[in-house]
Design a protein around this motif. Structure first.
Motif, PDB file in Angstrom:
ATOM      1  N   LYS A  52      -4.928   9.568 -18.420  1.00 26.03           N
ATOM      2  CA  LYS A  52      -4.862   8.373 -17.586  1.00 26.03           C
ATOM      3  C   LYS A  52      -3.517   8.271 -16.875  1.00 26.03           C
ATOM      4  CE  LYS A  52      -6.140   3.485 -17.836  1.00 26.03           C
ATOM      5  NZ  LYS A  52      -6.471   2.369 -18.742  1.00 26.03           N
ATOM      6  N   ILE A  53      -2.443   8.584 -17.585  1.00 27.01           N
ATOM      7  CA  ILE A  53      -1.110   8.510 -17.008  1.00 27.01           C
ATOM      8  C   ILE A  53      -0.943   9.544 -15.898  1.00 27.01           C
ATOM      9  CG2 ILE A  53       1.364   8.762 -17.471  1.00 27.01           C
ATOM     10  CD1 ILE A  53       0.034   6.243 -18.589  1.00 27.01           C
ATOM     11  N   ASN A  54      -1.341  10.773 -16.144  1.00 22.12           N
ATOM     12  CA  ASN A  54      -1.204  11.809 -15.138  1.00 22.12           C
ATOM     13  C   ASN A  54      -2.033  11.507 -13.900  1.00 22.12           C
ATOM     14  OD1 ASN A  54       0.422  14.404 -15.894  1.00 22.12           O
ATOM     15  ND2 ASN A  54      -0.514  13.719 -17.799  1.00 22.12           N
ATOM     16  N   GLY A  55      -3.203  10.921 -14.078  1.00 25.07           N
ATOM     17  CA  GLY A  55      -4.056  10.629 -12.942  1.00 25.07           C
ATOM     18  C   GLY A  55      -3.435   9.633 -11.986  1.00 25.07           C
ATOM     19  N   SER A  56      -2.756   8.634 -12.497  1.00 27.69           N
ATOM     20  CA  SER A  56      -2.214   7.584 -11.631  1.00 27.69           C
ATOM     21  C   SER A  56      -0.796   7.863 -11.144  1.00 27.69           C
ATOM     22  CB  SER A  56      -2.218   6.244 -12.381  1.00 27.69           C
ATOM     23  OG  SER A  56      -1.357   6.300 -13.498  1.00 27.69           O
TER      24      SER A  56
ATOM     25  N   TYR B 127      -4.972   0.984 -10.608  1.00 29.49           N
ATOM     26  CA  TYR B 127      -5.404   1.719 -11.787  1.00 29.49           C
ATOM     27  C   TYR B 127      -5.394   0.863 -13.056  1.00 29.49           C
ATOM     28  CZ  TYR B 127      -4.388   5.546  -8.584  1.00 29.49           C
ATOM     29  OH  TYR B 127      -4.351   6.362  -7.492  1.00 29.49           O
ATOM     30  N   GLY B 128      -5.001  -0.413 -12.928  1.00 33.56           N
ATOM     31  CA  GLY B 128      -4.920  -1.256 -14.110  1.00 33.56           C
ATOM     32  C   GLY B 128      -3.805  -0.843 -15.039  1.00 33.56           C
ATOM     33  N   LEU B 129      -2.747  -0.271 -14.473  1.00 28.82           N
ATOM     34  CA  LEU B 129      -1.659   0.266 -15.292  1.00 28.82           C
ATOM     35  C   LEU B 129      -0.310  -0.374 -14.963  1.00 28.82           C
ATOM     36  CD1 LEU B 129      -2.534   4.078 -15.075  1.00 28.82           C
ATOM     37  CD2 LEU B 129      -2.971   2.548 -16.978  1.00 28.82           C
ATOM     38  N   ARG B 130      -0.329  -1.593 -14.437  1.00 29.73           N
ATOM     39  CA  ARG B 130       0.932  -2.192 -13.992  1.00 29.73           C
ATOM     40  C   ARG B 130       1.948  -2.273 -15.121  1.00 29.73           C
ATOM     41  NH1 ARG B 130       0.439  -7.375 -10.407  1.00 29.73           N
ATOM     42  NH2 ARG B 130      -0.148  -5.756  -8.916  1.00 29.73           N
TER      43      ARG B 130
ATOM     44  N   TYR C 134       7.937   3.255 -15.935  1.00 28.56           N
ATOM     45  CA  TYR C 134       8.364   4.369 -15.090  1.00 28.56           C
ATOM     46  C   TYR C 134       9.364   3.949 -14.021  1.00 28.56           C
ATOM     47  CZ  TYR C 134       5.253   7.676 -17.251  1.00 28.56           C
ATOM     48  OH  TYR C 134       4.668   8.515 -18.167  1.00 28.56           O
ATOM     49  N   LYS C 135       9.523   2.637 -13.818  1.00 30.78           N
ATOM     50  CA  LYS C 135      10.532   2.211 -12.849  1.00 30.78           C
ATOM     51  C   LYS C 135      11.949   2.508 -13.330  1.00 30.78           C
ATOM     52  CE  LYS C 135       8.176  -1.258 -10.114  1.00 30.78           C
ATOM     53  NZ  LYS C 135       8.221  -2.632  -9.576  1.00 30.78           N
ATOM     54  N   ASN C 136      12.126   2.761 -14.617  1.00 30.90           N
ATOM     55  CA  ASN C 136      13.437   3.152 -15.133  1.00 30.90           C
ATOM     56  C   ASN C 136      13.763   4.603 -14.814  1.00 30.90           C
ATOM     57  OD1 ASN C 136      14.241   0.708 -16.300  1.00 30.90           O
ATOM     58  ND2 ASN C 136      13.038   1.097 -18.139  1.00 30.90           N
ATOM     59  N   LEU C 137      12.772   5.367 -14.360  1.00 38.04           N
ATOM     60  CA  LEU C 137      12.995   6.765 -13.999  1.00 38.04           C
ATOM     61  C   LEU C 137      13.316   6.837 -12.514  1.00 38.04           C
ATOM     62  CD1 LEU C 137      10.006   8.418 -15.906  1.00 38.04           C
ATOM     63  CD2 LEU C 137      12.344   8.129 -16.696  1.00 38.04           C
TER      64      LEU C 137
ATOM     65  N   LEU D  34      12.347   9.408  -7.617  1.00 39.65           N
ATOM     66  CA  LEU D  34      11.327  10.222  -8.253  1.00 39.65           C
ATOM     67  C   LEU D  34       9.926   9.661  -8.008  1.00 39.65           C
ATOM     68  CD1 LEU D  34      10.708  12.630 -10.076  1.00 39.65           C
ATOM     69  CD2 LEU D  34      11.114  11.149 -12.052  1.00 39.65           C
ATOM     70  N   TYR D  35       9.786   8.328  -8.014  1.00 44.10           N
ATOM     71  CA  TYR D  35       8.477   7.694  -7.854  1.00 44.10           C
ATOM     72  C   TYR D  35       8.475   6.740  -6.662  1.00 44.10           C
ATOM     73  CZ  TYR D  35       7.479   9.401 -12.550  1.00 44.10           C
ATOM     74  OH  TYR D  35       7.292  10.200 -13.633  1.00 44.10           O
ATOM     75  N   LYS D  36       7.305   6.562  -6.081  1.00 42.29           N
ATOM     76  CA  LYS D  36       7.121   5.601  -4.994  1.00 42.29           C
ATOM     77  C   LYS D  36       6.886   4.230  -5.617  1.00 42.29           C
ATOM     78  CE  LYS D  36       4.703   9.241  -2.460  1.00 42.29           C
ATOM     79  NZ  LYS D  36       3.389   9.679  -1.919  1.00 42.29           N
ATOM     80  N   GLU D  37       7.843   3.339  -5.443  1.00 42.61           N
ATOM     81  CA  GLU D  37       7.761   2.046  -6.116  1.00 42.61           C
ATOM     82  C   GLU D  37       6.596   1.196  -5.612  1.00 42.61           C
ATOM     83  OE1 GLU D  37      11.362  -0.096  -6.431  1.00 42.61           O
ATOM     84  OE2 GLU D  37      12.415   1.494  -7.521  1.00 42.61           O
ATOM     85  N   ASP D  38       6.202   1.380  -4.351  1.00 38.99           N
ATOM     86  CA  ASP D  38       5.071   0.585  -3.857  1.00 38.99           C
ATOM     87  C   ASP D  38       3.786   0.976  -4.575  1.00 38.99           C
ATOM     88  OD1 ASP D  38       5.167   3.117  -2.663  1.00 38.99           O
ATOM     89  OD2 ASP D  38       4.041   2.455  -0.906  1.00 38.99           O
ATOM     90  N   VAL D  39       3.679   2.253  -4.997  1.00 39.95           N
ATOM     91  CA  VAL D  39       2.504   2.680  -5.755  1.00 39.95           C
ATOM     92  C   VAL D  39       2.584   2.147  -7.180  1.00 39.95           C
ATOM     93  CG1 VAL D  39       1.185   4.659  -6.578  1.00 39.95           C
ATOM     94  CG2 VAL D  39       2.246   4.728  -4.319  1.00 39.95           C
ATOM     95  N   LEU D  40       3.779   2.154  -7.751  1.00 35.37           N
ATOM     96  CA  LEU D  40       3.942   1.624  -9.107  1.00 35.37           C
ATOM     97  C   LEU D  40       3.596   0.138  -9.161  1.00 35.37           C
ATOM     98  CD1 LEU D  40       7.262   3.331 -10.280  1.00 35.37           C
ATOM     99  CD2 LEU D  40       4.925   4.010 -10.788  1.00 35.37           C
ATOM    100  N   ASP D  41       3.838  -0.570  -8.061  1.00 36.41           N
ATOM    101  CA  ASP D  41       3.533  -2.003  -8.021  1.00 36.41           C
ATOM    102  C   ASP D  41       2.054  -2.285  -7.778  1.00 36.41           C
ATOM    103  OD1 ASP D  41       6.091  -2.894  -8.523  1.00 36.41           O
ATOM    104  OD2 ASP D  41       6.676  -2.822  -6.409  1.00 36.41           O
TER     105      ASP D  41
END
Length: 219
Positions: free
Chosen positions: A140-144, A193-196, A202-205, A182-189
């Motif tokens: 699930k983590i890798n997919g999102s 995927y129901g993974l907020r 991951y925002k700490n990375l 490393l990550y796109k914060e707009d996608v993390l927000d």
């Protein structure tokens, strides 16, 4: 006169040939993560690099050394959740060196900007039950995150010291740091995927940084 010119041309050709070398390199990378929100329990992750290089001597102790390598970097954060991230980049770097030629040895300093593209990766988030039992859902983590949220392009720079032995072996150590995120914060927000709540970890990375130890063989 013609013989003199021929001799000069011969030695010039030999000098140019000796001033250019190809090589292989490999090494150990100890990487962590940077960012203002990074917890104190940011532990180094031991990974690796392997690739090819080209060295051109410019005279007066200067040399340039482009290289193409497969470079793996990672981060390991132990906070409320255990968060791990690994990324394998195809990385192009251009090192600029300076160091005096001491015949058998050549100590040198260098700077090395680089540009890379992510071709492999893995995300692991381990959450814990109230009794302390770990629960990991890598699929699930890798997919999102790996597919959609991680930036493919990386760029940064390194600086360090090295020792060249008999013009054929290099040992070096450098500090490096990626400048992009490393990550796109707009996608993390995005909670598509129901993974907020997971994405918040991951925002700490922010971006990779660390130290590399490299061995190169020149031909």
């Amino acid at each position: 006169m013609k013989k003199f010119i021929a001799i000069v041309a011969f030695f010039a050709a030999v000098t140019v040939a000796n001033a250019q070398q190809f090589g292989l390199k490999g090494g150990l990378t100890l990487s962590t993560i940077n960012g203002a929100d990074t917890p104190k329990d940011n532990k180094a992750m031991a990974l690796y690099e392997a690739g090819v290089l080209y060295k051109a001597d410019l005279g007066a102790g200067f040399a340039i050394q482009p290289a193409l390598a497969y470079q793996v970097k990672g981060a390991n954060l132990n906070q409320r959740n255990k968060v791990e991230s690994k990324t394998g980049f195809v990385e192009l770097s251009v090192g600029a060196q300076w160091g005096p030629d001491l015949l058998a040895f050549r100590p040198y300093i260098f700077v090395e900007p680089y540009l890379g593209y992510a071709v492999t990766g893995k995300e692991t988030l381990t959450t814990f039950k109230p009794d302390g039992t770990p629960v990991t859902d890598e699929k699930k983590i890798n997919g999102s995150l790996q597919k959609d949220a991680k930036n493919k392009l990386e760029y940064g720079a390194g600086a360090g010291i090295g020792l060249e032995i008999a013009s054929h072996v290099q040992i070096s150590c450098q500090l490096f740091r990626n400048f992009g995120k490393l990550y796109k914060e707009d996608v993390l927000d995005n909670d598509e995927y129901g993974l907020r709540s997971i994405n918040a970890s991951y925002k700490n990375l922010k971006s990779y940084q660390g130290v590399k130890f490299t061995l190169a063989i020149l031909f």
